[in-house]
Scaffold this active site. Structure first.
Site, PDB file in Angstrom:
ATOM      1  N   SER A 130      14.706  39.791 -89.119  1.00 48.18           N
ATOM      2  CA  SER A 130      13.329  40.254 -89.356  1.00 48.18           C
ATOM      3  C   SER A 130      13.192  41.743 -89.111  1.00 48.18           C
ATOM      4  CB  SER A 130      12.350  39.519 -88.453  1.00 48.18           C
ATOM      5  OG  SER A 130      11.052  40.050 -88.669  1.00 48.18           O
ATOM      6  N   LYS A 184      13.153  31.864 -87.107  1.00 48.17           N
ATOM      7  CA  LYS A 184      12.674  32.893 -88.046  1.00 48.17           C
ATOM      8  C   LYS A 184      11.503  32.360 -88.868  1.00 48.17           C
ATOM      9  CE  LYS A 184      12.259  36.523 -90.543  1.00 48.17           C
ATOM     10  NZ  LYS A 184      12.743  36.788 -91.850  1.00 48.17           N
ATOM     11  N   HIS A 187       8.512  32.505 -86.737  1.00 42.73           N
ATOM     12  CA  HIS A 187       8.151  33.930 -86.666  1.00 42.73           C
ATOM     13  C   HIS A 187       7.291  34.296 -87.879  1.00 42.73           C
ATOM     14  CE1 HIS A 187       8.791  38.005 -88.190  1.00 42.73           C
ATOM     15  NE2 HIS A 187       8.883  38.408 -86.936  1.00 42.73           N
ATOM     16  N   ASN A 188       7.741  33.878 -89.050  1.00 41.55           N
ATOM     17  CA  ASN A 188       7.000  34.234 -90.261  1.00 41.55           C
ATOM     18  C   ASN A 188       5.645  33.529 -90.326  1.00 41.55           C
ATOM     19  OD1 ASN A 188       9.377  35.572 -90.804  1.00 41.55           O
ATOM     20  ND2 ASN A 188       9.377  35.049 -92.970  1.00 41.55           N
ATOM     21  N   GLU A 191       3.509  35.488 -88.287  1.00 47.72           N
ATOM     22  CA  GLU A 191       3.252  36.740 -89.036  1.00 47.72           C
ATOM     23  C   GLU A 191       2.107  36.527 -90.041  1.00 47.72           C
ATOM     24  OE1 GLU A 191       6.866  38.539 -90.793  1.00 47.72           O
ATOM     25  OE2 GLU A 191       5.736  38.627 -92.664  1.00 47.72           O
TER      26      GLU A 191
HETATM   27  P1  NDP Z   1      16.449  41.604-103.365  1.00 52.45           P
HETATM   28  O1  NDP Z   1      15.785  40.927-104.514  1.00 52.45           O
HETATM   29  O2  NDP Z   1      16.142  43.017-103.098  1.00 52.45           O
HETATM   30  O3  NDP Z   1      18.034  41.478-103.552  1.00 52.45           O
HETATM   31  C1  NDP Z   1      18.637  40.263-103.853  1.00 52.45           C
HETATM   32  C2  NDP Z   1      20.142  40.437-103.862  1.00 52.45           C
HETATM   33  O4  NDP Z   1      20.744  39.172-104.084  1.00 52.45           O
HETATM   34  C3  NDP Z   1      20.641  41.367-104.970  1.00 52.45           C
HETATM   35  O5  NDP Z   1      21.788  42.028-104.506  1.00 52.45           O
HETATM   36  C4  NDP Z   1      20.990  40.382-106.071  1.00 52.45           C
HETATM   37  O6  NDP Z   1      22.025  40.834-106.915  1.00 52.45           O
HETATM   38  C5  NDP Z   1      21.531  39.228-105.270  1.00 52.45           C
HETATM   39  N1  NDP Z   1      21.398  37.973-105.989  1.00 52.45           N
HETATM   40  C6  NDP Z   1      20.291  37.441-106.539  1.00 52.45           C
HETATM   41  N2  NDP Z   1      20.554  36.250-107.079  1.00 52.45           N
HETATM   42  C7  NDP Z   1      21.874  36.022-106.866  1.00 52.45           C
HETATM   43  C8  NDP Z   1      22.737  34.963-107.198  1.00 52.45           C
HETATM   44  N3  NDP Z   1      22.283  33.887-107.847  1.00 52.45           N
HETATM   45  N4  NDP Z   1      24.036  35.057-106.829  1.00 52.45           N
HETATM   46  C9  NDP Z   1      24.497  36.146-106.174  1.00 52.45           C
HETATM   47  N5  NDP Z   1      23.719  37.206-105.828  1.00 52.45           N
HETATM   48  C10 NDP Z   1      22.417  37.118-106.173  1.00 52.45           C
HETATM   49  O7  NDP Z   1      16.150  40.678-102.098  1.00 52.45           O
HETATM   50  P2  NDP Z   1      15.957  41.068-100.561  1.00 52.45           P
HETATM   51  O8  NDP Z   1      17.066  41.985-100.165  1.00 52.45           O
HETATM   52  O9  NDP Z   1      14.559  41.482-100.304  1.00 52.45           O
HETATM   53  O10 NDP Z   1      16.141  39.640 -99.860  1.00 52.45           O
HETATM   54  C11 NDP Z   1      17.398  39.061 -99.611  1.00 52.45           C
HETATM   55  C12 NDP Z   1      17.192  37.941 -98.609  1.00 52.45           C
HETATM   56  O11 NDP Z   1      16.664  38.496 -97.407  1.00 52.45           O
HETATM   57  C13 NDP Z   1      16.183  36.878 -99.061  1.00 52.45           C
HETATM   58  O12 NDP Z   1      16.559  35.617 -98.557  1.00 52.45           O
HETATM   59  C14 NDP Z   1      14.906  37.337 -98.413  1.00 52.45           C
HETATM   60  O13 NDP Z   1      13.968  36.290 -98.243  1.00 52.45           O
HETATM   61  C15 NDP Z   1      15.456  37.828 -97.077  1.00 52.45           C
HETATM   62  N6  NDP Z   1      14.601  38.759 -96.350  1.00 52.45           N
HETATM   63  C16 NDP Z   1      13.917  39.750 -97.021  1.00 52.45           C
HETATM   64  C17 NDP Z   1      13.111  40.618 -96.300  1.00 52.45           C
HETATM   65  C18 NDP Z   1      12.383  41.731 -96.972  1.00 52.45           C
HETATM   66  O14 NDP Z   1      11.549  42.368 -96.303  1.00 52.45           O
HETATM   67  N7  NDP Z   1      12.644  42.036 -98.236  1.00 52.45           N
HETATM   68  C19 NDP Z   1      12.965  40.497 -94.825  1.00 52.45           C
HETATM   69  C20 NDP Z   1      13.782  39.478 -94.241  1.00 52.45           C
HETATM   70  C21 NDP Z   1      14.545  38.638 -94.990  1.00 52.45           C
HETATM   71  P3  NDP Z   1      21.703  41.563-108.323  1.00 52.45           P
HETATM   72  O15 NDP Z   1      21.700  43.021-108.003  1.00 52.45           O
HETATM   73  O16 NDP Z   1      22.843  41.155-109.189  1.00 52.45           O
HETATM   74  O17 NDP Z   1      20.381  41.064-108.807  1.00 52.45           O
END
Ligand code: NDP
Length: 470
Positions: A130, A184, A187-188, A191
Site C-alpha cells: 500500500s 491489505k 486496509h482498503n 480506506e
Molecule cells: P498498471 O495498469 O499500471 O500496470 C499493469 C502491469 O501489468 C503492466 O506492466 C502490464 O503490462 C501488466 N499486465 C497486464 N495484464 C497482464 C497480463 N495478462 N499478463 C502479464 N502482464 C500483464 O497497474 P498498477 O501498476 O497500478 O497495478 C498493478 C497491481 O498493483 C494491481 O494488482 C493493482 O491492484 C495493485 N496496486 C495498485 C496500486 C495503485 O495505486 N495503482 C496500489 C496498490 C496495489 P503491459 O505493459 O503489457 O500492459
C-alpha cells in the site's frame, strides 16, 4: 552478466516504482514486461539506478538472469493475469524458487494459489503493498502472507524498501496463505470509509455552509494539525486547494462526481458478512461509491423528487462540530475494521498480529495517520478488545459523539447525504444499548418459523403463545 537478487514482472505504475525503489536500496533487480518495449523505456527513464537494473526481453532470459534460488515479484492486475503469469513461469522454475504476488489479489485466490504452490513445489507468497505509486517508489507499507520461512528469505529486501516509522520497517508477516492480502483488503475497506467520511464533511462545508473549495482546503489543512492528522486529510487539503489549469476554476469543481473502484472495499464487506462482523461505516462507504457511479439515476432522482435545500441556517453547525464528528466517525470505522480482522483471522486459522497490523499502517500506506499509533498501543494491551472499549478511544468517543449526532441530525434535516457518518452514529448507539429491539425479531422468527427464542427470565429455548409457527 551479474545475476540479480530479485526479479519483477509488470512494469506498470506500481511495478516500475517498486523496481526503482529496490534498485535504490542497493539490490540488483531484473525486470520483464508483457509489452517488451516498455522495458527499454523504463530503463532509459531510470537514470543512475539503471546500473543496478537488468532489462530482459523474454521470460526465459528473465529467469536465467536471477540468482538461485530465485525470488520473483509479480506486479500485474489481480485475477487471471496472475494465474496466467504463474502458469507461464512454473515450467521455467526450480523447486526452491519463490513467486511473490504483490498486486491487490483477492485473498481467497491467494489461499488457493498457496495451496496449489505446495502441490506444484514452487513456493508462493502473497503480499499486500500500500501507498500508491509514491509509496511504491519511496517506501510502501507491506503486509506479507505465506509460509514464514519463505517470507524470511526475502524479508531483508522487503524491509529495506518499506516505509519506516521511527526507524521500524513497515513490512510484517501476517500469517499463512492469504493473510497478507486479507489484511491489505481490510486496509482498503477502511480506506474507502476514511475517504467517504472526508467527502461527507466536504459536502457539508460545500453545500451546507456554502464554502468554496479553497476555504475547505484551509479547514482540512488545519485538521491535519490535530487528532485527524493523516495522509488522506492532508491530500484532501491539497486537492481542495488545486486550480484547474484549463479553466482556472477550483480543480474539485470540474471533477465529475462519479468514483471508480477495483473491488477491495466490496471484498471487505463480503467477508464481514461471511463472518458476521458488523462494519456499517465501511458498508456505507462502499454503497456510496456504488451510488456515485449511478450518476444518471441520481440525476433522474433529483428531477423527480427535487433537490433538498441542503443549505444549513447560519451557525447550525460549526467547523469544530464537523471535526469532532469526523474524529468519532473515524474511531468507529477503525474499531469495525480491526474487529473484522480479529474475527476473520480466527475463521481461517490465522493468529493475525493485531498490534503489528496497526503498526505497519503507521507509515507508507494510504490510511497512515496519527491515530494508528494510539491504536497499536491499545491493541498491544488487549488485541481482542473492540477498540471502542480501550480507555483512550472510549474517552475520545465520549467527548466527540455528541458532535457526531449533531452533524448527522442537522445534515438529515436539510437533506445533506452523510451515510457513513450516520452509520457511525448508528453503530455507536447500538453498541451502547444493552436492551436492543432484537426481541421483536426473535418473536417474529418464532411466529413464522418456529425458530424459538430465549427468555430474559428462564434458561433454554421457548415458543410464544401465537400458535402460528411450525
Ligand atoms: P498498471 O495498469 O499500471 O500496470 C499493469 C502491469 O501489468 C503492466 O506492466 C502490464 O503490462 C501488466 N499486465 C497486464 N495484464 C497482464 C497480463 N495478462 N499478463 C502479464 N502482464 C500483464 O497497474 P498498477 O501498476 O497500478 O497495478 C498493478 C497491481 O498493483 C494491481 O494488482 C493493482 O491492484 C495493485 N496496486 C495498485 C496500486 C495503485 O495505486 N495503482 C496500489 C496498490 C496495489 P503491459 O505493459 O503489457 O500492459
Amino acid at each position: 552478466m551479474e545475476r540479480s537478487e530479485i526479479g519483477l514482472i509488470g512494469l506498470g505504475t506500481m511495478g516500475a516504482a517498486l523496481s526503482l525503489n529496490i534498485a535504490e536500496k542497493g539490490f540488483r533487480i531484473s525486470v520483464f514486461n508483457r509489452t517488451v518495449s516498455k522495458v527499454d523505456t523504463f530503463l532509459s527513464d531510470s537514470g543512475p539506478l539503471a546500473k543496478r537494473i537488468s532489462p530482459t526481453r523474454s521470460l526465459e532470459e528473465f529467469v536465467t538472469s536471477l540468482k538461485v534460488p530465485r525470488a520473483i515479484v509479480l506486479m500485474v492486475p489481480a485475477g487471471d493475469p496472475v494465474d496466467a503469469q504463474i502458469a507461464a513461469l512454473r515450467p521455467l522454475l526450480d523447486p526452491d524458487d519463490l513467486i511473490i504476488d504483490a498486486g491487490n489479489a483477492n485473498f481467497h485466490d491467494t489461499n488457493r494459489r498457496a495451496a496449489q504452490a505446495v502441490d506444484d513445489g514452487v513456493p508462493y507468497l502473497g503480499i499486500g503493498v500500500s501507498g500508491g505509486e509514491d509509496g511504491a517508489r519511496h517506501g510502501p507499507s507491506i503486509m506479507g502472507g505465506g509460509d514464514r520461512a519463505h517470507w524470511d528469505r526475502v524479508a531483508h529486501i522487503l524491509e529495506a524498501i518499506s516505509a519506516r516509522y521511527e526507524g521500524q520497517p513497515c513490512a510484517t508477516w501476517m500469517g499463512e496463505g492469504g493473510a497478507g492480502h486479507f489484511v491489505k483488503t481490510v486496509h482498503n475497506g477502511i480506506e474507502y470509509a476514511d475517504m467517504q467520511l472526508i467527502a461527507e464533511t466536504y459536502g457539508v462545508m460545500r453545500d451546507g455552509m456554502g464554502m468554496p473549495a479553497a476555504a475547505c482546503a484551509d479547514v482540512f489543512a488545519s485538521w491535519n494539525q490535530g487528532p485527524l492528522q493523516s495522509y488522506l486529510v492532508e491530500i484532501a487539503a491539497e486537492v481542495s486547494a488545486a486550480t484547474d489549469p484549463a479553466t482556472g476554476a477550483p480543480m474539485l469543481d470540474v471533477i465529475l462526481d462519479r468514483a471508480g473502484q477495483k473491488g477491495t472495499g466490496r471484498w471487505t464487506v463480503i467477508e464481514s458478512q461471511q463472518v458476521g462482523a458488523p462494519v456499517p461505516v465501511i458498508e456505507a462507504a462502499v454503497a456510496a461509491r456504488n451510488l456515485s457511479a449511478a450518476l444518471e439515476t441520481r440525476r433522474a432522482g433529483e428531477a423527480l423528487f427535487g433537490a433538498a435545500s441542503r443549505r444549513l441556517p447560519d451557525a447550525a453547525l460549526s467547523l469544530d462540530d464537523l471535526e469532532a464528528a469526523m474524529i468519532a466517525g473515524k474511531v468507529m470505522c477503525y474499531a469495525q475494521g480491526f474487529d473484522l480482522l480479529a474475527r476473520t483471522g480466527t475463521q481461517y486459522g490465522w493468529t493475525l498480529p493485531m498490534p503489528e497490523i496497526a503498526e505497519v499502517w503507521r507509515e507508507g500506506c494510504i490510511i497512515r495517520s496519527a491515530m494508528l499509533n494510539d491504536m497499536a498501543g491499545a491493541l498491544r494491551t488487549d488485541p481482542d478488545r473492540n477498540l471502542l472499549f480501550a480507555p483512550y478511544f472510549a474517552d475520545l468517543v465520549s467527548r466527540h459523539h455528541t458532535a457526531l449526532r449533531k452533524v448527522a441530525a442537522t445534515a438529515a434535516t436539510h437533506g445533506l447525504p452523510v451515510p457513513a457518518l450516520s452509520a457511525a452514529l448508528g453503530y455507536f448507539d447500538s453498541i451502547r444499548t444493552a436492551r436492543s429491539t432484537a426481541n421483536m425479531i426473535q418473536a417474529q422468527r418464532d411466529f413464522f418459523g418456529a425458530h424459538g427464542f430465549e427468555r430474559i427470565d428462564a434458561e433454554g429455548q421457548h415458543h410464544g403463545p401465537w400458535g402460528g409457527g411450525g
